[in-house]
Design a protein around this motif. Structure first.
Motif, short mmCIF file in Angstrom:
data_model
loop_
_atom_site.label_atom_id
_atom_site.label_comp_id
_atom_site.label_asym_id
_atom_site.label_seq_id
_atom_site.Cartn_x
_atom_site.Cartn_y
_atom_site.Cartn_z
N MET A 1 99.39 109.03 11.85
CA MET A 1 98.81 108.32 12.98
C MET A 1 99.81 108.23 14.13
N TYR A 2 101.08 108.06 13.81
CA TYR A 2 102.12 108.05 14.86
C TYR A 2 102.09 109.36 15.64
N ASN A 3 102.01 110.47 14.92
CA ASN A 3 101.99 111.78 15.57
C ASN A 3 100.75 111.93 16.44
N LEU A 4 99.60 111.44 15.95
CA LEU A 4 98.37 111.52 16.73
C LEU A 4 98.49 110.65 17.99
N CYS A 5 99.04 109.46 17.84
CA CYS A 5 99.20 108.56 18.99
C CYS A 5 100.09 109.18 20.06
N SER A 6 101.05 109.99 19.64
CA SER A 6 101.97 110.62 20.60
C SER A 6 101.27 111.65 21.47
N LYS A 7 100.07 112.05 21.07
CA LYS A 7 99.29 113.02 21.84
C LYS A 7 98.18 112.35 22.67
N ALA A 8 98.08 111.02 22.57
CA ALA A 8 97.01 110.29 23.24
C ALA A 8 97.44 109.83 24.62
N ASP A 9 96.43 109.49 25.45
CA ASP A 9 96.69 108.87 26.75
C ASP A 9 96.71 107.34 26.64
N GLY B 1 98.72 91.98 8.31
CA GLY B 1 100.03 92.25 7.74
C GLY B 1 100.07 93.26 6.62
N ARG B 2 99.00 94.05 6.44
CA ARG B 2 99.04 95.06 5.37
C ARG B 2 98.15 96.24 5.71
N LEU B 3 98.43 97.37 5.04
CA LEU B 3 97.59 98.56 5.19
C LEU B 3 96.20 98.28 4.62
N TYR B 4 95.20 98.92 5.23
CA TYR B 4 93.86 98.81 4.68
C TYR B 4 93.80 99.46 3.30
N LYS B 5 92.97 98.88 2.44
CA LYS B 5 92.77 99.43 1.11
C LYS B 5 92.26 100.86 1.22
N GLY B 6 92.83 101.75 0.42
CA GLY B 6 92.41 103.14 0.43
C GLY B 6 93.25 104.04 1.31
N LEU B 7 94.11 103.44 2.17
CA LEU B 7 94.99 104.25 3.01
C LEU B 7 96.38 104.27 2.40
N GLY B 8 96.96 105.46 2.29
CA GLY B 8 98.30 105.58 1.76
C GLY B 8 99.35 105.49 2.86
N ALA B 9 100.59 105.30 2.45
CA ALA B 9 101.69 105.18 3.42
C ALA B 9 101.83 106.43 4.28
N ILE C 1 87.76 111.70 24.47
CA ILE C 1 87.76 111.84 23.01
C ILE C 1 88.34 110.54 22.47
N TYR C 2 87.57 109.84 21.66
CA TYR C 2 87.91 108.49 21.21
C TYR C 2 87.85 108.47 19.69
N SER C 3 88.99 108.27 19.04
CA SER C 3 89.05 108.30 17.58
C SER C 3 89.38 106.93 17.00
N GLY C 4 88.92 106.72 15.76
CA GLY C 4 89.18 105.47 15.07
C GLY C 4 89.59 105.71 13.64
N TYR C 5 88.82 105.17 12.69
CA TYR C 5 89.18 105.26 11.27
C TYR C 5 89.23 106.71 10.81
N LEU C 6 90.33 107.07 10.17
CA LEU C 6 90.51 108.39 9.58
C LEU C 6 90.85 108.20 8.11
N ALA C 7 90.18 108.94 7.25
CA ALA C 7 90.32 108.72 5.82
C ALA C 7 91.63 109.27 5.26
N ASP C 8 92.19 110.29 5.91
CA ASP C 8 93.42 110.91 5.39
C ASP C 8 94.11 111.66 6.53
N PRO C 9 95.35 112.11 6.31
CA PRO C 9 96.09 112.79 7.38
C PRO C 9 95.42 114.05 7.90
N THR C 10 94.62 114.74 7.09
CA THR C 10 93.98 115.95 7.59
C THR C 10 93.00 115.63 8.72
N GLN C 11 92.42 114.43 8.70
CA GLN C 11 91.51 114.06 9.77
C GLN C 11 92.25 113.77 11.08
#
Length: 276
Positions: free
Chosen positions: A130-138, A116-124, A80-90
């Protein structure tokens, strides 16, 4: 069947025009003998890098319904390989996929920002999600800006190869395998690098000659080759070397002066990927 192609559930956005995300991930994986099952997080008329405001098709109910359908069908995913997510629900959608297919290799490209900056359209709020998702990844594959965001370090991010190695080692506290991409200033600025590390293991450094052109979508090509090569049985360091070399091939095969917003000329490079 034992010789059936490996299968990847690819959870990314799908731009129509502009070579990025699923529009490059699917053909790259196919050329590596891997079946890609695309689960779009958003369908866009173009990618979001300098081509105006794209038309967007979004259905929040699609992702969960697709996962439920695949599960009812008894599909088996090797990765399972994930990339761009539009919001935390994804991010929760990807976590649901991890739970439904616990034996799959879990790869997260934590798409948060660059330069050096967040992508436009992504909130803090995307950073802790994403940190929480990364903690579940291999395996996670942040660029230097995303590495700093995940670690809470000052931006713009990595300033040297030594700092990149130190940050990559710290990121193994989040995920057991880490590859940090886009490390600049290598070999006196003549090369660009990737730093890899495994939890409790030795780190490694992969460098390729710097071609001073920046194209959208090259990170997605890198990630797809990395995933495909690992599923072919390569160790992560060899897979990183193959991915970095192929991205460099793609850039070299794109004529100087070509519109960088439209991505590399992947079509010309794919046959080389199939013969390597």
């Amino acid at each position: 069947m034992s010789n059936a192609p490996k299968t990847v559930l690819a959870i990314h956005d799908l731009p129509g025009f502009g070579r990025a995300a699923l529009s490059v991930i699917v053909p790259v994986l196919s050329c590596l003998g891997v079946q890609a099952v695309a689960l779009p997080t958003a369908v866009l008329s173009t990618h979001t890098g300098g081509l105006g405001s794209p038309a967007k098709l979004s259905n929040p109910g699609y992702g969960p319904a697709a996962l439920a359908h695949y599960h009812r069908l008894g599909l088996r995913f090797d990765c399972i390989y994930s990339g761009y997510l539009a919001d935390p629900t994804q991010a929760k959608l990807v976590e649901q996929a991890f739970e439904l297919w616990p034996q799959a290799l879990k790869v997260v490209d934590p798409v948060l920002g660059d330069s050096g900056r967040l992508y436009k359209g992504l909130g803090a709020e995307m950073v802790p999600a994403m940190y929480n998702l990364c903690s579940k990844a291999d395996l996670i594959t942040p660029n230097v800006t995303e590495a700093a965001l995940l670690l809470g370090d000052p931006l713009p991010g990595v300033g040297s190869a030594e700092q990149a190695a130190e940050q990559t080692a710290r990121l193994t506290r989040i995920a057991p395998q880490v590859v940090v991409t886009g490390v600049t200033g290598v070999s006196g600025g003549r090369c660009i690098g990737c730093v890899g590390a495994a939890r409790g293991g030795q780190g490694y450094f992969v460098k390729t000659p710097l071609i001073p052109r920046m194209y959208h979508g090259t990170g997605d090509i890198f990630g797809a080759v990395l995933v495909g090569r690992i599923l072919q049985g390569n160790v992560p360091q060899a897979a990183v070397q193959a991915a970095a070399a192929f991205v460099a091939d793609c850039i070299r095969m794109t004529p100087e002066g070509a519109d960088e917003r439209l991505g590399v000329w992947l079509e010309a490079a794919l046959p080389k990927l199939m013969t390597q």
